[in-house]
Design a protein around this motif. Sequence first.
Motif, mmCIF file in Angstrom:
data_model
loop_
_atom_site.group_PDB
_atom_site.id
_atom_site.type_symbol
_atom_site.label_atom_id
_atom_site.label_comp_id
_atom_site.label_asym_id
_atom_site.label_seq_id
_atom_site.Cartn_x
_atom_site.Cartn_y
_atom_site.Cartn_z
ATOM 1 N N GLY A 29 0.853 -1.184 0.000
ATOM 2 C CA GLY A 29 0.000 0.000 0.000
ATOM 3 C C GLY A 29 0.879 1.221 0.000
ATOM 4 N N LYS A 30 0.317 2.362 -0.399
ATOM 5 C CA LYS A 30 1.193 3.525 -0.490
ATOM 6 C C LYS A 30 1.548 4.050 0.907
ATOM 7 N N PRO A 31 2.558 4.930 0.965
ATOM 8 C CA PRO A 31 2.975 5.450 2.262
ATOM 9 C C PRO A 31 1.784 6.016 3.030
ATOM 10 N N ASN A 32 1.774 5.749 4.308
ATOM 11 C CA ASN A 32 0.733 6.264 5.203
ATOM 12 C C ASN A 32 -0.615 5.566 5.093
ATOM 13 N N ALA A 33 -0.676 4.486 4.325
ATOM 14 C CA ALA A 33 -1.942 3.756 4.233
ATOM 15 C C ALA A 33 -2.273 3.092 5.572
ATOM 16 N N LYS A 52 0.144 0.565 6.921
ATOM 17 C CA LYS A 52 0.728 -0.783 6.886
ATOM 18 C C LYS A 52 1.374 -1.167 8.219
ATOM 19 N N SER A 53 2.201 -0.245 8.739
ATOM 20 C CA SER A 53 2.859 -0.555 10.013
ATOM 21 C C SER A 53 1.840 -0.693 11.130
ATOM 22 N N THR A 54 0.834 0.188 11.085
ATOM 23 C CA THR A 54 -0.195 0.126 12.117
ATOM 24 C C THR A 54 -0.912 -1.222 12.069
ATOM 25 N N LEU A 55 -1.218 -1.662 10.848
ATOM 26 C CA LEU A 55 -1.905 -2.946 10.704
ATOM 27 C C LEU A 55 -1.023 -4.092 11.202
ATOM 28 N N ILE A 110 8.035 0.383 12.977
ATOM 29 C CA ILE A 110 8.037 1.791 13.379
ATOM 30 C C ILE A 110 6.837 2.486 12.748
ATOM 31 N N VAL A 111 5.956 2.947 13.611
ATOM 32 C CA VAL A 111 4.810 3.689 13.100
ATOM 33 C C VAL A 111 5.188 5.155 13.102
ATOM 34 N N SER A 112 4.971 5.780 11.981
ATOM 35 C CA SER A 112 5.420 7.163 11.915
ATOM 36 C C SER A 112 4.338 8.057 11.340
ATOM 37 N N GLU A 113 4.342 9.275 11.774
ATOM 38 C CA GLU A 113 3.418 10.274 11.251
ATOM 39 C C GLU A 113 3.885 10.742 9.879
ATOM 40 N N THR A 163 8.190 6.431 5.946
ATOM 41 C CA THR A 163 9.353 6.170 6.776
ATOM 42 C C THR A 163 9.591 4.671 7.022
ATOM 43 N N THR A 164 8.653 3.858 6.613
ATOM 44 C CA THR A 164 8.874 2.426 6.811
ATOM 45 C C THR A 164 9.633 1.908 5.611
ATOM 46 N N ARG A 165 10.958 1.973 5.638
ATOM 47 C CA ARG A 165 11.706 1.686 4.421
ATOM 48 C C ARG A 165 12.262 0.285 4.396
ATOM 49 N N ALA A 223 -9.541 -2.030 2.994
ATOM 50 C CA ALA A 223 -9.751 -0.587 3.085
ATOM 51 C C ALA A 223 -9.533 -0.162 4.527
ATOM 52 N N ASN A 224 -8.559 0.714 4.732
ATOM 53 C CA ASN A 224 -8.205 1.103 6.109
ATOM 54 C C ASN A 224 -8.769 2.489 6.456
ATOM 55 N N LYS A 225 -8.758 2.746 7.739
ATOM 56 C CA LYS A 225 -9.222 4.016 8.322
ATOM 57 C C LYS A 225 -10.716 4.213 8.089
ATOM 58 N N ASP A 284 -12.807 4.431 10.221
ATOM 59 C CA ASP A 284 -13.304 5.347 11.251
ATOM 60 C C ASP A 284 -13.423 6.780 10.712
ATOM 61 N N LYS A 285 -12.595 7.119 9.699
ATOM 62 C CA LYS A 285 -12.616 8.480 9.160
ATOM 63 C C LYS A 285 -12.929 8.484 7.665
ATOM 64 N N GLY A 286 -13.304 7.309 7.162
ATOM 65 C CA GLY A 286 -13.429 7.148 5.714
ATOM 66 C C GLY A 286 -14.553 7.965 5.096
ATOM 67 N N ALA A 333 -7.203 -0.082 11.266
ATOM 68 C CA ALA A 333 -6.016 -0.658 11.909
ATOM 69 C C ALA A 333 -5.720 0.080 13.208
ATOM 70 N N GLY A 334 -5.888 1.414 13.152
ATOM 71 C CA GLY A 334 -5.601 2.243 14.325
ATOM 72 C C GLY A 334 -6.487 1.878 15.506
ATOM 73 N N GLN A 335 -7.759 1.609 15.230
ATOM 74 C CA GLN A 335 -8.699 1.278 16.314
ATOM 75 C C GLN A 335 -8.813 -0.227 16.524
HETATM 76 P P1 GDP Z 1 2.489 3.111 6.582
HETATM 77 O O1 GDP Z 1 3.328 4.205 6.018
HETATM 78 O O2 GDP Z 1 1.606 2.507 5.536
HETATM 79 O O3 GDP Z 1 3.222 2.072 7.355
HETATM 80 O O4 GDP Z 1 1.440 3.841 7.577
HETATM 81 P P2 GDP Z 1 1.469 3.934 9.185
HETATM 82 O O5 GDP Z 1 1.082 2.645 9.772
HETATM 83 O O6 GDP Z 1 2.739 4.558 9.599
HETATM 84 O O7 GDP Z 1 0.236 4.900 9.431
HETATM 85 C C1 GDP Z 1 0.203 6.233 8.919
HETATM 86 C C2 GDP Z 1 -0.682 7.095 9.792
HETATM 87 O O8 GDP Z 1 -2.032 6.647 9.714
HETATM 88 C C3 GDP Z 1 -0.329 7.065 11.272
HETATM 89 O O9 GDP Z 1 -0.441 8.337 11.786
HETATM 90 C C4 GDP Z 1 -1.376 6.140 11.870
HETATM 91 O O10 GDP Z 1 -1.648 6.464 13.230
HETATM 92 C C5 GDP Z 1 -2.580 6.462 11.011
HETATM 93 N N1 GDP Z 1 -3.545 5.347 10.980
HETATM 94 C C6 GDP Z 1 -3.287 4.034 10.776
HETATM 95 N N2 GDP Z 1 -4.439 3.300 10.826
HETATM 96 C C7 GDP Z 1 -5.431 4.175 11.053
HETATM 97 C C8 GDP Z 1 -6.863 4.035 11.208
HETATM 98 O O11 GDP Z 1 -7.428 2.940 11.141
HETATM 99 N N3 GDP Z 1 -7.565 5.173 11.414
HETATM 100 C C9 GDP Z 1 -6.967 6.389 11.489
HETATM 101 N N4 GDP Z 1 -7.743 7.423 11.693
HETATM 102 N N5 GDP Z 1 -5.650 6.566 11.376
HETATM 103 C C10 GDP Z 1 -4.869 5.486 11.158
#
Ligand code: GDP
Length: 460
Positions: free
Chosen positions: A230-234, A236-239, A250-253, A257-259, A338-340, A342-344, A364-366
């Motif tokens: 998935g693209k950056p910030n999707a 992935k790390s959170t999942l 490493i979960v990053s804002e 950054t997950t290289r 399909a992630n997020k 909660d805010k989709g 994934a976050g919740q």
């Molecule tokens: P990666 O780059 O794909 O590994 O993405 P990350 O796992 O680092 O997540 C990117 C951002 O999305 C972080 O700030 C997470 O807290 C946020 N995030 C991940 N899952 C969810 C979710 O289910 N809901 C919301 N609202 N934010 C999420």
Amino acid sequence: MSFSLHEHSDTIVALATPQGVGAIAVIRLSGKEALRLTNKVFKGKDLEKQDSHTIHFGTIRDGDKIIDEVLVSLFVAPKSFTKENVVEISTHGSSYIVNQVIKLLIRNGARPAKPGEFTQRAFLNGQFDLAQAEAVADLIHSDSETSHQAAMHQMRGGFSGEIQKLRAELIHFASMIELELDFGEEDVEFASRDDLRILVEKLLRAVELLIGSFDLGNVIKNGVPTVIAGKPNAGKSTLLNALLNEEKAIVSEIAGTTRDFIEDEINIGGVIFRFIDTAGLRETTDIIESIGVSRTHEKMKTASLILYLFDLTDTDLSEIETDIAKLEDLGVPFVKVANKMDKGNPNLISTLKTNYPDTIFISAGQKENLEALKDRVLELVNLDKFRTGNTIVTNIRHYDSLMKTRDSLLDILQGLEIQITNDFLAMDIRRSLHFLGEITGEITTDDLLENIFRKFCIGK
Ligand code: GDP
């Protein structure tokens, strides 16, 4: 395998339970002197006068000093795992006590066991064949229900049984052809070449079936290689973290950054999934990121399963459609995640539900709806295949021997085709027998001779 007599007559000692503190620890000795040696440090009954398979309470003493109160279990040769005298001393589970007891036993003549030495002795003493010995190792290391079942099946002789049956049939033919050789010039044919060809073809099919099971076996043993793409910030790390339930990635804002690849395993319904975290699915201008992306493609091709993860808050339908088309081209089974949610965006969610009803919506976050995702993942790896109880080759050495067996069987067929001489044919058969024998650790030539002797006592 060489093993000097001296070593074999040693009495070995080792901790049989894991290192660290537990309620009890078990120290195991094996060898001729196991009972006599334990007797020297044990105060209680005279162990050498007790029956096999009995347990005795007493103390372990270093001179006058009591080290621990223990239970001693006796297994008198050959009724033990190694077929030697075996003593198991159950002490209290302190590493101090364990060390003291082991040191004391070594001072009294035992030798620290080498890795796998108990199993090796069991093999050398004919407790089981090589394939089964290896299965014991697999069993000890199995960490899921399916890998446990595969190891158990193999250890109980499932694998060896099949191989032995195949070998027996071929040995019979080898004996016939060797016999023809003995008759030299005379024009005799004990072994019908047609029957031999039919048998070899049958063997070939069986061997190929076993070879084919290796992929599956490997998956059971080492896990299903799974990529989260998935693209950056999707997310992935959170999942991955949510699945692993610990902060391993490493979960990053900051986007992208997950290289590096973080491989981790999770057990879903008894199947191990080996997750390969990835740096993203599409090309970017960032150099480091794009290196990550091309590596991702390589990884994705070797995966058995892909979780395609996209962000419901910042992805539009056309992007998702393009990605799905690319994934379909790749030909690896994938799950649309399909992630997020909660805010989709509600419009996107309802369109997706119509266009791609098999999409799994998660947060994934919740940690929401992860169970649905796990269920889908299990469906995709087709568990039925895993649970048939059929023989599965999980060991690279067996796989290797099977490949060599296949080649030598093909040589026999080719030889029959061009009608090579008996001595070459016999050689090819011997070679096949040898490779099959490698798997179970049997000695081919002895078998062959014994079989000839047993069946054809025609004093010549
Ligand atoms: P990666 O780059 O794909 O590994 O993405 P990350 O796992 O680092 O997540 C990117 C951002 O999305 C972080 O700030 C997470 O807290 C946020 N995030 C991940 N899952 C969810 C979710 O289910 N809901 C919301 N609202 N934010 C999420």
